[in-house]
Scaffold this active site. Structure first.
Site, short mmCIF file in Angstrom:
data_model
loop_
_atom_site.label_atom_id
_atom_site.label_comp_id
_atom_site.label_asym_id
_atom_site.label_seq_id
_atom_site.Cartn_x
_atom_site.Cartn_y
_atom_site.Cartn_z
N CYS A 73 10.14 -0.13 -0.22
CA CYS A 73 9.65 -1.66 0.88
C CYS A 73 8.47 -1.28 1.57
O CYS A 73 7.34 -1.30 1.23
CB CYS A 73 10.09 -1.71 1.25
SG CYS A 73 10.70 -1.11 2.65
N ALA A 76 8.18 0.69 3.84
CA ALA A 76 7.73 1.43 4.29
C ALA A 76 6.37 1.96 3.84
O ALA A 76 5.58 2.98 3.91
CB ALA A 76 8.52 2.45 2.64
N ARG A 107 9.14 12.48 4.45
CA ARG A 107 8.26 12.11 3.57
C ARG A 107 6.96 13.36 3.69
O ARG A 107 6.54 13.72 2.87
CB ARG A 107 6.98 11.15 3.72
CG ARG A 107 6.18 11.35 2.72
CD ARG A 107 5.32 9.62 2.83
NE ARG A 107 4.08 9.36 2.26
CZ ARG A 107 3.11 9.17 2.79
NH1 ARG A 107 3.19 9.46 4.18
NH2 ARG A 107 1.60 9.08 1.80
N HIS A 207 0.67 -0.84 2.82
CA HIS A 207 -0.59 -0.42 2.47
C HIS A 207 -0.98 -1.57 3.07
O HIS A 207 -2.68 -1.19 4.15
CB HIS A 207 -1.10 0.46 0.56
CG HIS A 207 -0.07 1.21 0.00
ND1 HIS A 207 0.02 1.57 -1.03
CD2 HIS A 207 1.02 1.66 1.31
CE1 HIS A 207 0.93 2.27 -1.02
NE2 HIS A 207 1.52 3.13 -0.67
FE1 CFM Z 1 -1.05 7.44 -2.27
FE2 CFM Z 1 0.68 8.25 -3.54
FE3 CFM Z 1 1.45 6.67 -2.29
FE4 CFM Z 1 0.69 9.31 -1.51
FE5 CFM Z 1 3.15 9.80 -1.56
FE6 CFM Z 1 3.47 8.94 -3.50
FE7 CFM Z 1 3.89 7.28 -2.26
MO1 CFM Z 1 5.68 9.18 -2.79
S1 CFM Z 1 -0.67 9.38 -3.00
S2 CFM Z 1 0.31 6.91 -0.69
S3 CFM Z 1 2.18 10.15 -0.19
S4 CFM Z 1 0.42 6.00 -3.88
S5 CFM Z 1 4.09 10.78 -3.36
S6 CFM Z 1 2.38 9.39 -5.51
S7 CFM Z 1 4.61 7.15 -4.01
S8 CFM Z 1 5.20 7.76 -0.55
S9 CFM Z 1 3.09 5.19 -1.28
#
Ligand code: CFM
Length: 554
Positions: A73, A76, A107, A207
């Site tokens: 989500c 997260a 994580r 993000h």
């Molecule tokens: Fe970038 Fe990723 Fe992500 Fe990531 Fe991650 Fe991820 Fe994630 Mo899981 S590199 S930041 S450290 S998009 S592994 S492939 S899904 S936490 S949001």
């Protein structure tokens, strides 16, 4: 009805069944027409034109209700992914306790508290306002104020951040007003994020919200210039399983100074100064490109894409840094480090390659690793049959050249775009246009990411927001030697007799970045694809077909 023949996953499927067009048709066949039409645009057979153009893939769209997906989500993405790895901010989850509890250190993002003078590290704690019925009905602002006060009294942190969960948006708590009031009262930096879980279609929205918040509330607050000749920021590296430690080791060896890392092994003071660096390196484009773009517009710091996953990719990325600074001293040092590090990597690779060569993998992860890890598999002589992101956007698949074609829909409109302009005093383009052109002529690309698809072989299947049903079918059809995804997929995949490597948390392993990380990865993958244990796996319904419901995918 008889059990479908392919319910036995050990049965070899004939090669013509692996024709990607036929496989795609089979994945879609079970869906109602409207769902099939939507998924058809998210399942693409890769094709690369001579000019590097790839097919359009639909992505960053809502998951069809009823399909079991891999996504997380918005909360997260904001709290867990971007802000979570910063050790000296007290991150308070404003919401019911579950959101805080289940995002608490799962994580495996690591940190080194000794690298801050005050030794602050709040990451092992779980801070939550633990909203109850009373707050949901009468409002949670009072409890949030109390929580901020209590966190301050107990820990005296430099900063406190507040993260909104779904009910906060639904009941209308004004977390920003609370943060402003408490900031004035306590005299430390306190800021909030409207990152309610339901915002956007995935964690990707979180993000963006996190990037905006850090940029608004932290970046540029201090102008202390860290000593060092080649000063960079590393963006989109979160120190899962110690990856950032390995990359930092290489920077140190090369004489490159890391001003700030977003956000593995990071501290808030480093963010505040990060606009003083001379170059931004982007590892994970999806999660942090917004900060890079805003820093470029406001302060004049250019960015380049790097990838430290894979030994060859690591060497290439170090060389890119050297090319940017364009000084013989640095170039020589980088070459010397690569020359010293590579023999051990090559020896490790050669030792496992007889076991890994020709093996076939599938990668379905997040918004960046499904691309980056293809480098490591290629080094092992393994083929990536199929890959996709959970929440990547078209630019992560097709390259940033499609940015202007991306449609703004109701979900993306939900996320604020900050209006950034050059800082009147501090904007300072780090290199002249002429120098930039000269470097571009030598092959250095600024502000560019070509995405995953141009680097994948023709005919490979690129699948966005893969569902559990499609996962089962892909496994039955292709019988890959290894499947890469996360904890939610792990045991379902293993029940097919296929090993699963978690590329989010790395299971219990890592680091996999840099040169030492590559060696770790080679050895781990060798163990996984060479193990005989998987061929003994039998699900109960294979031993007792009468337990199986009739289930045909054709
Ligand atoms: Fe970038 Fe990723 Fe992500 Fe990531 Fe991650 Fe991820 Fe994630 Mo899981 S590199 S930041 S450290 S998009 S592994 S492939 S899904 S936490 S949001």
């Amino acid at each position: 009805m008889a059990m479908a023949a392919d319910d036995n996953p050990t049965k070899e499927i004939k090669l013509d069944n692996q024709d990607p067009e036929k496989v795609k048709a089979r994945l879609l066949a079970k869906y109602p027409p409207k769902v099939a039409r939507k998924r058809a645009k998210q399942i693409v057979i890769n094709k690369v034109d001579p000019d590097g153009k790839v097919p359009v893939i639909s992505s960053n769209v809502r998951t069809v209700p009823g399909l079991i997906g891999q996504r997380g989500c918005c909360y997260a993405g904001c709290k867990g992914v971007v802000l979570g790895p910063t050790r000296d901010i007290v991150n308070i989850t404003h919401g019911p306790i579950g959101c805080g509890f289940y995002s608490w250190l799962t994580r495996r993002n690591q940190t080194d508290p000794d690298s801050s003078a005050d030794g602050h590290n709040f990451m092992p704690y779980c801070f939550s306002t633990d909203m109850q019925d009373e707050e949901i009905i009468f409002g949670g602002e009072k409890k949030l104020k109390q929580a901020i006060q209590e966190a301050y009294d107990n820990f005296k942190p430099k900063a406190i951040a507040v993260f909104s969960t779904c009910p906060v948006g639904l009941i209308g708590d004004d977390v920003h007003a609370v943060c402003r009031e408490m900031k004035d009262k306590l005299g430390i930096n306190i800021f909030g994020f409207s990152c309610e879980g339901y915002k956007g279609v995935s964690q990707s929205a979180g993000h963006h919200i996190a990037n905006n918040g850090i940029f608004k509330h932290v970046v540029g607050l201090a102008d202390t210039i860290k000593e060092g000749k080649y000063r960079i920021n590393l963006l989109g590296e979160y120190n899962i399983g110690g990856d950032a430690f390995e990359i930092e080791r290489l920077f140190e060896r090369c004489g490159v100074t890391l001003v700030a890392s977003y956000s593995g092994n990071s501290s808030i003071d480093a963010f505040a100064n990060s606009h003083t660096a001379d170059l931004n390196l982007i590892m994970c484009h999806r999660s942090i490109n917004y900060v890079a773009e805003m820093m470029q517009t406001k302060f004049g710091v250019p960015w380049i894409k790097v990838n430290f996953i894979g030994a060859a990719a690591t060497a290439k990325s170090l060389r890119k840094i050297a090319r940017y600074f364009d000084e013989k001293e640095l170039t020589d040092k980088v070459e010397a480090v690569i020359a010293e590090e590579m023999p051990a990597v090559e020896a490790a690779c050669a030792a496992v390659r007889p076991h890994t060569e020709g093996k076939r993998a599938m990668l379905f992860v997040g918004g960046s690793r499904a691309h980056h890890y293809q480098e490591l598999f290629a080094e092992l002589g393994m083929l990536t049959l199929s890959a996709g992101y959970e929440f990547g956007h078209r630019d992560d698949y097709e390259g940033r050249n499609v940015l202007s074609d991306i449609k703004v829909d109701a979900d993306s409109r939900n996320i604020e775009e900050l209006d950034i302009t050059p800082d009147p005093e501090r904007f300072n383009p780090r290199i002249s246009d002429a120098k930039k052109k000269e470097l571009e002529a030598k092959g250095l690309r600024f502000g560019e990411y070509n995405g995953m698809m141009p680097e994948m072989p023709e005919g490979s299947m690129v699948i966005d927001d893969l569902s559990q049903y499609e996962t089962d079918q892909l496994i039955k059809i292709f019988k890959p030697d290894l499947f890469c995804a996360g904890i939610k997929e792990k045991y379902a995949v293993q029940k097919h007799g296929i090993p699963l490597k978690q590329l989010h948390s790395y299971d219990y392993g890592g680091p996999y970045a840099g040169f030492k990380g590559a060696v770790n990865f080679y050895q781990e993958i060798d163990r996984m694809v060479s193990s005989r244990v998987w061929q003994y796996m039998r699900a109960p319904w294979q031993e007792h077909p009468e337990l199986s419901a009739s289930y045909a995918w054709e």
